[in-house]
Motif scaffolding. Structure first.
Motif, mmCIF file in Angstrom:
data_model
loop_
_atom_site.group_PDB
_atom_site.id
_atom_site.type_symbol
_atom_site.label_atom_id
_atom_site.label_comp_id
_atom_site.label_asym_id
_atom_site.label_seq_id
_atom_site.Cartn_x
_atom_site.Cartn_y
_atom_site.Cartn_z
ATOM 1 N N ASN A 1 -2.399 10.411 0.918
ATOM 2 C CA ASN A 1 -1.894 9.095 0.528
ATOM 3 C C ASN A 1 -0.563 8.795 1.213
ATOM 4 O O ASN A 1 -0.346 7.670 1.680
ATOM 5 N N THR B 1 10.012 -0.851 6.224
ATOM 6 C CA THR B 1 9.215 -2.071 6.392
ATOM 7 C C THR B 1 9.892 -2.959 7.428
ATOM 8 O O THR B 1 11.087 -2.795 7.721
ATOM 9 N N LYS C 1 -1.296 7.812 4.691
ATOM 10 C CA LYS C 1 -1.930 6.488 4.705
ATOM 11 C C LYS C 1 -0.881 5.385 4.483
ATOM 12 O O LYS C 1 -0.870 4.376 5.187
ATOM 13 N N VAL C 2 0.006 5.579 3.527
ATOM 14 C CA VAL C 2 1.069 4.594 3.264
ATOM 15 C C VAL C 2 1.938 4.426 4.514
ATOM 16 O O VAL C 2 2.303 3.310 4.890
ATOM 17 N N ARG D 1 0.998 4.908 7.662
ATOM 18 C CA ARG D 1 0.207 4.156 8.654
ATOM 19 C C ARG D 1 0.134 2.672 8.308
ATOM 20 O O ARG D 1 0.315 1.810 9.154
ATOM 21 N N ASP D 2 -0.127 2.376 7.031
ATOM 22 C CA ASP D 2 -0.357 0.994 6.612
ATOM 23 C C ASP D 2 0.919 0.173 6.479
ATOM 24 O O ASP D 2 0.938 -1.007 6.817
ATOM 25 N N GLU D 3 1.973 0.776 5.958
ATOM 26 C CA GLU D 3 3.169 0.009 5.600
ATOM 27 C C GLU D 3 4.377 0.244 6.505
ATOM 28 O O GLU D 3 5.177 -0.658 6.715
#
Length: 190
Positions: free
Chosen positions: A145, A90, A148-149, A151-153
């Motif tokens: 998933n 992050t 996706k995680v 890409r998103d986070e």
């Protein structure tokens, strides 16, 4: 001192390339997965704290993860540098890592992001699942998933290092040695 963030989605080849980079550049490997297993297995204070969060179904806070990274850096004798694998995940972790390194008179030399198309990632992860025994490498929903995680986070971390002029993107499809050669060209220019 050479400090590299090796970055990319699940299945991009970070583990494979990390091994080759460690051998060539004589740098130490920092994998948060390895650190978690070590601290949990040894029952350290950081491990107990991490276990408490995980038992409650929560993510382990950045301060605990950074504490484990700090521990690893302090325990490394005469380091030539570090390769950060799977960390930071992050922007907050990237900022904390920068502060930690700055306090030690170090910084991140660069981030190398392995770019791999999503269909190729899925194929690689499933192939790895056949030999790794990892259940999450064998189920489409879990693979989707995880991507996706990422890409998103996690992907925003690349923007963080790009703003610092430290991001290098490498096309991560091709032969292992071909990709390694591209990575080495980037590192040799640090």
């Amino acid at each position: 001192m050479l400090n590299i963030v090796l970055f990319g989605p699940p299945g991009a080849g970070k583990g494979t390339q990390s091994e080759k980079l460690i051998a060539k550049y004589k740098i130490d490997h920092i994998s948060t997965g390895d650190l978690f297993r070590k601290h949990l297995g040894e029952g350290t204070e950081l491990g107990k704290l991490a276990q408490k969060y995980m038992d409650e179904g929560n993510l382990v806070p950045d301060e605990v993860v950074i504490g484990m990274v700090d521990d690893k850096i302090n325990d490394t004798k005469d380091p030539q540098g570090f390769i950060f694998d799977g960390f930071p995940r992050t922007v907050a972790q990237a900022e904390a890592l920068d502060r930690l390194l700055e306090n030690k008179g170090m910084d991140i030399s660069g981030m190398i992001a392995l770019e791999v198309p999503e269909e190729e990632l899925k194929k690689r992860i499933k192939e790895r699942g056949k030999t790794s025994g990892r259940v999450d490498d064998q189920v489409d929903d879990k693979i989707n998933n995880r991507i996706k995680v990422y890409r998103d986070e996690t992907l925003p971390v690349a923007n963080y290092y790009e703003k610092q002029g430290k991001l290098s993107q490498i096309h991560g499809v091709g032969g292992i040695d071909e990709i390694f050669s591209k990575i080495c060209k980037v590192i040799d220019n640090y």
